[in-house]
Design a protein around this motif. Structure first.
Motif, PDB file in Angstrom:
ATOM      1  N   ASN A  46      -3.095   4.278  -4.067  1.00 20.64           N
ATOM      2  CA  ASN A  46      -3.682   3.337  -3.107  1.00 20.64           C
ATOM      3  C   ASN A  46      -2.795   2.105  -2.967  1.00 20.64           C
ATOM      4  O   ASN A  46      -2.794   1.228  -3.841  1.00 20.64           O
ATOM      5  CB  ASN A  46      -5.082   2.947  -3.586  1.00 20.64           C
ATOM      6  N   LEU A  47      -2.062   2.032  -1.884  1.00 21.70           N
ATOM      7  CA  LEU A  47      -1.140   0.901  -1.688  1.00 21.70           C
ATOM      8  C   LEU A  47      -1.884  -0.428  -1.586  1.00 21.70           C
ATOM      9  O   LEU A  47      -1.301  -1.490  -1.826  1.00 21.70           O
ATOM     10  CB  LEU A  47      -0.280   1.123  -0.428  1.00 21.70           C
ATOM     11  N   ALA A  48      -3.179  -0.377  -1.268  1.00 22.92           N
ATOM     12  CA  ALA A  48      -3.965  -1.617  -1.158  1.00 22.92           C
ATOM     13  C   ALA A  48      -4.055  -2.361  -2.487  1.00 22.92           C
ATOM     14  O   ALA A  48      -4.437  -3.534  -2.517  1.00 22.92           O
ATOM     15  CB  ALA A  48      -5.357  -1.309  -0.625  1.00 22.92           C
ATOM     16  N   ALA A  49      -3.708  -1.684  -3.589  1.00 27.81           N
ATOM     17  CA  ALA A  49      -3.656  -2.380  -4.885  1.00 27.81           C
ATOM     18  C   ALA A  49      -2.440  -3.290  -4.964  1.00 27.81           C
ATOM     19  O   ALA A  49      -2.442  -4.268  -5.716  1.00 27.81           O
ATOM     20  CB  ALA A  49      -3.613  -1.355  -6.018  1.00 27.81           C
ATOM     21  N   ASP A  50      -1.407  -2.987  -4.193  1.00 24.40           N
ATOM     22  CA  ASP A  50      -0.132  -3.700  -4.313  1.00 24.40           C
ATOM     23  C   ASP A  50       0.274  -4.472  -3.060  1.00 24.40           C
ATOM     24  O   ASP A  50       1.163  -5.306  -3.108  1.00 24.40           O
ATOM     25  CB  ASP A  50       0.969  -2.696  -4.682  1.00 24.40           C
ATOM     26  N   VAL A  51      -0.346  -4.153  -1.942  1.00 27.41           N
ATOM     27  CA  VAL A  51      -0.075  -4.866  -0.684  1.00 27.41           C
ATOM     28  C   VAL A  51      -1.411  -5.380  -0.167  1.00 27.41           C
ATOM     29  O   VAL A  51      -2.352  -4.596  -0.008  1.00 27.41           O
ATOM     30  CB  VAL A  51       0.583  -3.923   0.346  1.00 27.41           C
ATOM     31  N   LYS A  52      -1.511  -6.668   0.027  1.00 27.34           N
ATOM     32  CA  LYS A  52      -2.807  -7.266   0.345  1.00 27.34           C
ATOM     33  C   LYS A  52      -2.992  -7.453   1.847  1.00 27.34           C
ATOM     34  O   LYS A  52      -2.271  -8.246   2.466  1.00 27.34           O
ATOM     35  CB  LYS A  52      -2.939  -8.624  -0.356  1.00 27.34           C
ATOM     36  N   CYS A  53      -3.957  -6.751   2.419  1.00 25.85           N
ATOM     37  CA  CYS A  53      -4.245  -6.864   3.846  1.00 25.85           C
ATOM     38  C   CYS A  53      -5.379  -7.874   4.079  1.00 25.85           C
ATOM     39  O   CYS A  53      -6.342  -7.902   3.317  1.00 25.85           O
ATOM     40  CB  CYS A  53      -4.690  -5.518   4.401  1.00 25.85           C
ATOM     41  N   PRO A  54      -5.287  -8.663   5.141  1.00 24.34           N
ATOM     42  CA  PRO A  54      -6.423  -9.507   5.523  1.00 24.34           C
ATOM     43  C   PRO A  54      -7.617  -8.629   5.889  1.00 24.34           C
ATOM     44  O   PRO A  54      -7.437  -7.472   6.283  1.00 24.34           O
ATOM     45  CB  PRO A  54      -5.907 -10.266   6.761  1.00 24.34           C
ATOM     46  N   GLY A  88       1.827   8.651   4.158  1.00 28.98           N
ATOM     47  CA  GLY A  88       1.628   9.698   3.163  1.00 28.98           C
ATOM     48  C   GLY A  88       2.890   9.994   2.378  1.00 28.98           C
ATOM     49  O   GLY A  88       2.871  10.125   1.154  1.00 28.98           O
ATOM     50  N   LEU A  89       4.022  10.061   3.073  1.00 31.36           N
ATOM     51  CA  LEU A  89       5.276  10.306   2.357  1.00 31.36           C
ATOM     52  C   LEU A  89       5.771   9.050   1.650  1.00 31.36           C
ATOM     53  O   LEU A  89       6.219   9.092   0.509  1.00 31.36           O
ATOM     54  CB  LEU A  89       6.362  10.795   3.319  1.00 31.36           C
ATOM     55  N   SER A  90       5.675   7.911   2.333  1.00 33.09           N
ATOM     56  CA  SER A  90       6.430   6.740   1.859  1.00 33.09           C
ATOM     57  C   SER A  90       5.709   5.877   0.825  1.00 33.09           C
ATOM     58  O   SER A  90       6.365   5.280  -0.036  1.00 33.09           O
ATOM     59  CB  SER A  90       6.834   5.865   3.046  1.00 33.09           C
ATOM     60  N   PHE A  91       4.379   5.776   0.880  1.00 32.63           N
ATOM     61  CA  PHE A  91       3.701   4.805   0.007  1.00 32.63           C
ATOM     62  C   PHE A  91       4.031   4.985  -1.481  1.00 32.63           C
ATOM     63  O   PHE A  91       4.260   3.993  -2.181  1.00 32.63           O
ATOM     64  CB  PHE A  91       2.183   4.834   0.244  1.00 32.63           C
ATOM     65  N   PRO A  92       4.071   6.224  -1.990  1.00 36.79           N
ATOM     66  CA  PRO A  92       4.437   6.356  -3.408  1.00 36.79           C
ATOM     67  C   PRO A  92       5.849   5.818  -3.712  1.00 36.79           C
ATOM     68  O   PRO A  92       6.125   5.430  -4.851  1.00 36.79           O
ATOM     69  CB  PRO A  92       4.342   7.869  -3.646  1.00 36.79           C
ATOM     70  N   PHE A  93       6.715   5.788  -2.703  1.00 36.62           N
ATOM     71  CA  PHE A  93       8.053   5.233  -2.913  1.00 36.62           C
ATOM     72  C   PHE A  93       8.064   3.724  -2.678  1.00 36.62           C
ATOM     73  O   PHE A  93       8.913   3.019  -3.216  1.00 36.62           O
ATOM     74  CB  PHE A  93       9.069   5.958  -2.027  1.00 36.62           C
ATOM     75  N   VAL A  94       7.122   3.221  -1.879  1.00 38.20           N
ATOM     76  CA  VAL A  94       6.953   1.772  -1.759  1.00 38.20           C
ATOM     77  C   VAL A  94       6.596   1.210  -3.136  1.00 38.20           C
ATOM     78  O   VAL A  94       7.083   0.151  -3.542  1.00 38.20           O
ATOM     79  CB  VAL A  94       5.847   1.430  -0.730  1.00 38.20           C
ATOM     80  N   TYR A  95       5.785   1.949  -3.871  1.00 36.93           N
ATOM     81  CA  TYR A  95       5.431   1.550  -5.240  1.00 36.93           C
ATOM     82  C   TYR A  95       6.698   1.358  -6.075  1.00 36.93           C
ATOM     83  O   TYR A  95       6.852   0.362  -6.776  1.00 36.93           O
ATOM     84  CB  TYR A  95       4.526   2.620  -5.856  1.00 36.93           C
ATOM     85  N   ASP A  96       7.631   2.311  -5.971  1.00 37.53           N
ATOM     86  CA  ASP A  96       8.882   2.185  -6.715  1.00 37.53           C
ATOM     87  C   ASP A  96       9.705   1.002  -6.224  1.00 37.53           C
ATOM     88  O   ASP A  96      10.345   0.304  -7.007  1.00 37.53           O
ATOM     89  CB  ASP A  96       9.716   3.470  -6.578  1.00 37.53           C
ATOM     90  N   LYS A  97       9.684   0.796  -4.929  1.00 40.73           N
ATOM     91  CA  LYS A  97      10.456  -0.313  -4.363  1.00 40.73           C
ATOM     92  C   LYS A  97       9.901  -1.648  -4.870  1.00 40.73           C
ATOM     93  O   LYS A  97      10.664  -2.549  -5.227  1.00 40.73           O
ATOM     94  CB  LYS A  97      10.389  -0.260  -2.829  1.00 40.73           C
ATOM     95  N   ILE A  98       8.576  -1.757  -4.894  1.00 41.32           N
ATOM     96  CA  ILE A  98       7.944  -2.966  -5.417  1.00 41.32           C
ATOM     97  C   ILE A  98       8.383  -3.198  -6.860  1.00 41.32           C
ATOM     98  O   ILE A  98       8.567  -4.329  -7.298  1.00 41.32           O
ATOM     99  CB  ILE A  98       6.402  -2.841  -5.330  1.00 41.32           C
ATOM    100  N   HIS A  99       8.591  -2.105  -7.584  1.00 44.26           N
ATOM    101  CA  HIS A  99       9.009  -2.214  -8.983  1.00 44.26           C
ATOM    102  C   HIS A  99      10.517  -2.151  -9.147  1.00 44.26           C
ATOM    103  O   HIS A  99      11.019  -1.791 -10.215  1.00 44.26           O
ATOM    104  CB  HIS A  99       8.306  -1.141  -9.816  1.00 44.26           C
ATOM    105  N   GLY A 100      11.268  -2.485  -8.099  1.00 40.13           N
ATOM    106  CA  GLY A 100      12.696  -2.712  -8.265  1.00 40.13           C
ATOM    107  C   GLY A 100      13.639  -1.654  -7.736  1.00 40.13           C
ATOM    108  O   GLY A 100      14.847  -1.870  -7.699  1.00 40.13           O
ATOM    109  N   ALA A 101      13.124  -0.484  -7.324  1.00 39.01           N
ATOM    110  CA  ALA A 101      14.022   0.552  -6.825  1.00 39.01           C
ATOM    111  C   ALA A 101      14.620   0.140  -5.479  1.00 39.01           C
ATOM    112  O   ALA A 101      13.976  -0.539  -4.683  1.00 39.01           O
ATOM    113  CB  ALA A 101      13.273   1.875  -6.681  1.00 39.01           C
ATOM    114  N   ASP A 102      15.862   0.554  -5.246  1.00 38.99           N
ATOM    115  CA  ASP A 102      16.562   0.199  -4.013  1.00 38.99           C
ATOM    116  C   ASP A 102      16.402   1.352  -3.011  1.00 38.99           C
ATOM    117  O   ASP A 102      17.169   2.313  -3.033  1.00 38.99           O
ATOM    118  CB  ASP A 102      18.046  -0.044  -4.337  1.00 38.99           C
TER     119      ASP A 102
END
Lengths: 453, 453
Positions: free
Chosen positions: B20-28, B271-285
């Motif tokens: 759930n990306l909503a745990a890491d990206v905050k939407c209004p 669906g494809l990208s959010f799990p990799f957004v998680y990695d990006k948030i944690h430093g992956a390039d």
């Protein structure tokens, strides 16, 4: 044994050899007025590497690495356990199906299309010609030619060309050329058009055009390709059954009690069943059932004779079950099951008592297809519904007998390009068909004087 | 690392939780004139178990066993290595794609359709209503409702209903009801028909009708279902990226350098990208690229605002990139990429600099689709060609830079039901589109007085 819904194989686990039933079931030779047709006579039509395969009686034939790489575009195909169909039927049977609908063309046809395209490429062929009825084979061959770099010209029966524009577009997207048949491109086509300018065309005419277009190329670089019936086509399809065996084994399942496939020219049925025919020959107790429409009862009503493969009698005589080359099929929606003949190897195996053919009416097949769509979730091609209808009959028999039978069938293709048939079924526009019992005898009068197999 | 063309997972290896990306990206929050919309306000529209999921900020959410069993009808989906596309491009990049076209409906849409149908069934819902444009979502929801035993009513934009009869037939084969919108079944439909009897309909009107048909059922047993945009839809789709991660890991591949998906409402891309957004948030390039048509440049040209989700302004205000709810898309063939807004989570992630959106013209996309069909062998949906066009751009960049980049993209659906678009491309009937720069400002005048996110 497991209750996984799908059993996968890794690419590394794919079979490395095809099984050739011609090693174990002996077919009479192709005949011409001059006697048995020698291999060389096929030279103008097919590349010699495929002709040699057609005549081969070697039991196991290596799959070239180049063909394996092509097959791996979509294979190995998963084996599914039909848990929800079983539940809906309340049967003690365990039902498995090989899912051939996941190929890019949506059916089993690419298994031989890529093999034939590859062998032709090796041989130096520049372009392939073929015919197609409903369009499954024409699109599969266009797909294969795109992958290996061959030109592809498809003669499509005019009535289908007009009614199924999506199939033509599939061929074009893969770079193939699709021409309505009869056409002005061949003498055969021009002759027919001169006589019957409004003809809807037929598979027989389209075959004549495709063969003529190949053999009349003075460079010799154009060859013809056939999507069913012939031994080498059956051979290429055996990868279906060989994979299924490995998959059943992988989950600790025993050999199936019943193996089922729909049968038009015979290729998807042969592909699944031949490897199990091998087991049956060696003592296994397996019911092997090719299923055909009641309106085209080649195996269930027609005798085993020598007949031509096409309406125009251009091909040599083939020993097979045949409704007669002048047979005109009723307009059922399973366009792939309307051929007058049947693969020689399937025909001979039926004669040898290795298979128990069955015919089923159209309405029962569509009802089976609807049940499958709503339980397993995949919409079957009209052809495939014939296999499903027989599976349901067998599952009900297992219930009555209280036996935990293992039933395996070939899900030969999806119905996404054939939804109009479902629409007609749902709106009550389809009916069953009583096959006129005198039709075969009438058609067979034309075969008088032909040799007997 | 291996050069297998396809990497499978066993059913036992399927992810057991969504991300759930909503745990890491905050939407209004959703806004109404009375302020933030509370959960309870959604009760008449959606079942509360899905509303709770919509508002959840829990990072990992368990996938119920019942939904896993439904997903296993066709999942895990294979990850393909695009060896032949790489070869055709002469790129040092390694290109992988997740093949979502193998679902029975032919796209990624069933991933959330079966989840939503299952949650509704649990909640006691008897029937679902929804809208559909080109028909992908309507057929996916009909499929899902068939599997769990719910009625399904689909309001299909009239112009598509008339032009794409096959989609309607798919829905019917799975037991769904498909009605052209505007219809006489709702007040919203009747009002429009009285005013514009010949209207071709629009997604906005169809949404209004589907919501009305749900909330006006006095039994309360009819709910509405949406196939994209909302957080819980993005959540259900993350199984795509989570599977892809396991598959890359399985062959010893590193995290991708580039992740690409086409974006209409945002669900297949998310669906494809959010799990990799998680990695990006944690430093992956990782470069994460949503691709949209130049004719509908929601992320690349439109500002991040509060706007309605539908044309008729029935929905609460949503914080998102929006071309304005009165945006009228140009008639491009990628029907699934013509929405005026974008998923709030995708929109917010773009604002946060986690994604780099890109727009591409139609002709470049079809050319990319043709190259893909001829190399990899699968005909892509027009939507999917947008992802492929960006992949080709990135592969060429890798060639220029001489870098062995790993590019991952989502093959969101096949194009077998959309071949008419290819025909128009091949016969020169399609053109590119210059987006009028003043259109957004004009549309946004209607948003004056709305809150700012």
């Amino acid at each position: 044994m497991t209750t996984a819904r799908k059993i996968f194989l890794e690419e590394s686990e794919m079979p490395r050899q095809w099984y050739n039933l011609a090693a174990d079931v002996k077919c009479p030779p192709f005949m011409s007025p001059a006697g048995p047709v020698p291999m060389e006579a096929w030279g103008p039509v097919f590349p010699m590497n495929l002709v040699e395969q057609e005549y081969s009686t070697q039991r196991w034939i290596d799959i070239p690495e180049g063909i394996l790489a092509l097959l791996m575009r979509w294979r190995p195909a998963p084996l599914h356990r039909a848990l929800d169909l079983e539940k809906a039927l309340g049967t003690p049977a365990r039902i498995y199906y090989k899912n051939e609908s996941l190929s890019p063309a949506g059916s089993h046809k690419p298994n031989t299309a890529v093999a034939q395209a590859w062998y032709n490429k090796q041989f130096g062929t520049k372009r392939l010609t073929t015919e197609t009825g409903a369009g499954q084979w024409g699109s599969a061959l266009s797909f294969a030619c795109a992958l290996v770099g061959l030109e592809c010209k498809v003669f499509m029966v005019r009535v289908s060309f007009d009614q199924k524009p999506l199939r033509k577009l599939m061929m074009q997207t893969w770079g193939g050329t699709c021409i309505p048949s009869p056409s002005n491109e061949t003498q055969a086509g021009r002759d027919i058009l001169a006589k019957y300018p409004d003809t809807p065309g037929s598979l027989g005419i389209a075959i004549s055009e495709a063969i003529e277009a190949a053999v009349s190329d003075p460079t010799g670089l154009t060859k013809y390709s056939l999507g069913s019936v012939l031994n080498h086509v059956m051979l290429h399809q055996t990868i279906i059954g060989l994979e299924a065996k490995k998959q059943l084994d992988k989950v600790g399942e025993r050999l199936p009690d019943v193996v089922i496939g729909c049968a038009g020219g015979g290729s998807n049925f042969a592909g699944l069943s031949f490897p199990f025919v091998y087991d049956k020959i060696h003592g296994a107790d397996i019911d092997i059932i090719p299923v055909e429409p009641s309106s085209c009862p080649t195996l269930t009503k027609a005798p085993y004779v020598y007949d031509h493969g096409d309406t125009a009698r251009m091909t040599p005589l083939v020993a097979m079950h045949s409704l007669g080359h002048s047979f005109v099929p009723s307009p059922i929606h399973a366009g792939g099951l309307r051929y007058h003949g049947m693969a020689p190897l399937v025909s001979r195996a039926v004669e040898d008592g290795l298979m128990a053919p069955r015919s089923i009416q159209q309405l029962e097949c569509y009802a089976a297809g609807m049940l499958f769509a709503k339980t397993e979730g995949i919409i079957p091609a009209p052809e495939t519904t014939h296999a499903i209808a027989a599976v349901i009959q067998e599952a009900r028999k297992a219930t009555e007998e209280g036996k935990e039978k293992v039933i395996l069938f070939n899900f030969s293709g999806h119905g996404l390009m054939d939804l109009v048939g479902y629409d007609k079924y749902l709106t009550g526009q389809l009916s069953d068909y009583d096959f006129p019992d005198d039709q075969i005898a009438k058609n067979h009068e034309e075969l008088k004087g032909y040799p007997k197999p």
